[in-house]
Scaffold this active site. Structure first.
Site, mmCIF file in Angstrom:
data_model
loop_
_atom_site.group_PDB
_atom_site.id
_atom_site.type_symbol
_atom_site.label_atom_id
_atom_site.label_comp_id
_atom_site.label_asym_id
_atom_site.label_seq_id
_atom_site.Cartn_x
_atom_site.Cartn_y
_atom_site.Cartn_z
ATOM 1 C CB CYS A 170 94.718 38.464 -106.772
ATOM 2 S SG CYS A 170 95.502 39.647 -107.866
ATOM 3 C CG HIS A 283 91.049 41.797 -109.472
ATOM 4 N ND1 HIS A 283 91.325 43.114 -109.223
ATOM 5 C CD2 HIS A 283 92.242 41.141 -109.432
ATOM 6 C CE1 HIS A 283 92.634 43.255 -109.023
ATOM 7 N NE2 HIS A 283 93.207 42.072 -109.134
#
Ligand SMILES: NC(=O)c1ccc[n+]([C@@H]2O[C@H](COP(=O)([O-])OP(=O)(O)OC[C@H]3O[C@@H](n4cnc5c(N)ncnc54)[C@H](OP(=O)(O)O)[C@@H]3O)[C@@H](O)[C@H]2O)c1
Length: 375
Positions: A170, A283
């Site tokens: 990711c 994130h």
């Protein structure tokens, strides 16, 4: 500023923030992508954070399917799951799960992928795997559709054999969504990445632990530490991935190796420091880039504004730049703080700050985009 391409208000992980109970196993979307001509799908790990997001993305993008198998461990087997107005029963993943399956979307951890990925391929399925199990295998394409779609040219449902395709880590996806358009123009020779990673990256149970710990700390109680071995609420710490003998952790090495594979450039120098921060979802990454050719910040901003899947949030006057909250449940990766790196000569360096929903673009959305290319 380009518009975000998805803005859901009732996503289950958002609802989870207001309900301390275990998440309901359903998607509330009622759009139908059930079509006789579509592929037969299997979702492995459907009860998890990424598995549930697969269902949301399938709905949001009207991804066609003629049947869908909901697979998880025996802990979830037998539980009902409502999706697009139909009630399914979650089945335990077994070697027989892939009979007649065209596309198998895996998100149940590396060991499950290693065991069952080849089984699915043997039954003729194309596996899109979210774990790290096969990413660095030479024969397995590692794909971000906006970055290296050519890696799966010729891969099609009905091509007569199964195949494995890996979804990158990711943090790598989010970083490269922003860095690649600049790399194409000026060639990145070195990249320094510092991450600020959310609880959701460690799965549904980690999100629950952060929520529980936050409540416990505010109530003056000792925090429950089951998923992480230290207090997470009101704290931050080095990423929980295993630390290697060279001092890097595995998450950091993924950024290094996967970037080289995806860019097909074994010479690009990448270093990373990965940190868990007490953010529920999405994130953030600070990315420092060094270029072979000059690239000024205005040109870089224009390139990023026109990059697919990227939105620029770079309002210096209002001190408004990307935040994890703003990108949560969104498809696009947001980039801001675009500025010349004063420590480098001329226009050969830039600093950028990137935020992306790693369950969505960092996992489920990227995998469904890959699946769309297989049709
Ligand atoms: N979270 C992210 O942002 C993210 C991003 C990229 C990649 N990934 C990767 O995606 C995978 C899943 O992550 P996640 O965050 O969704 O984790 P999660 O929320 O903990 O979900 C794990 C899923 O795996 C299933 N599972 C566990 N053991 C199983 C078994 N023996 N047989 C069948 N199913 C089993 C679980 O089923 P039960 O509920 O029945 O236990 C659950 O559905 C991991 O490989 C992770 O590295 C995650």
């Amino acid at each position: 500023m380009a518009a975000f391409t998805s803005n859901k208000t009732h996503h289950f992980l958002t609802r989870k923030l207001t309900t301390p109970t275990r998440r309901p196993l359903k998607s509330t979307r009622v759009r139908m992508s059930l079509q006789e001509s579509g592929p037969s799908l299997a979702v492995v790990g459907v009860s998890g954070a990424v598995g549930q997001e697969f269902l949301s993305v399938i709905s949001d993008r009207d991804f066609p399917y003629r049947s869908i198998k909901m697979l998880a461990s025996k802990r979830s087997a037998g539980k009902p799951l409502t999706f697009q107005g139909r009630t399914y029963t979650i089945e335990e993943l077994t070697e027989d799960s892939f009979d007649g399956v065209d596309i198998a979307l895996f998100s149940a951890g590396g060991s499950i992928s290693k065991t069952f990925g080849p089984v699915a391929v043997g039954k003729g399925a194309i596996v899109v795997d979210n774990s790290s199990a096969f990413r660095m295998e030479e024969a397995v394409p590692l794909v971000i559709p906006e970055v290296n779609p050519e890696a799966i040219r010729g891969f099609k449902v009905g091509m007569g054999k199964g195949a494995l395709i890996a979804n990158p880590n990711c943090s790598t996806i989010i970083c490269l969504m922003a860095a690649t358009p600049l790399h194409r123009r000026a060639k990145v020779t070195r990249m320094v990445v510092s991450t600020y990673q959310a609880a959701s990256g460690a799965g549904a149970a980690a999100m629950e632990e952060l929520e529980l710990q936050t409540r416990e700390v505010l109530e003056g109680k000792p925090p429950t530490c089951n998923i992480f071995n230290q207090q997470y609420a009101f704290n931050l710490f080095s990423h929980n991935a295993p630390v290697l003998s060279n001092g890097y952790n595995e998450e950091e090495i993924k950024l290094v190796k996967e970037t080289r594979k995806i860019w097909n450039d074994m010479n690009v120098r990448v270093t990373a420091t990965c940190i868990r921060v007490p953010v529920m979802r999405a994130h953030a990454e600070s990315v420092n880039l060094q270029f072979e050719k000059p690239l000024d910040e205005e040109t870089a901003r224009d390139i990023l504004k026109n990059a697919p899947g990227v939105v620029v949030i770079d309002d210096r006057a209002s001190n408004h730049f990307p935040t994890p909250l703003e990108v949560s449940n969104k498809d696009d990766v947001a980039v801001g703080r675009i500025r010349r790196d004063l420590s480098q000569n001329g226009d050969h360096g830039l600093d950028i700050f990137v935020c992306g929903d790693q369950i969505r673009k960092g996992a489920a959305l990227n995998a469904i985009q890959i699946a769309e290319m297989l049709l």
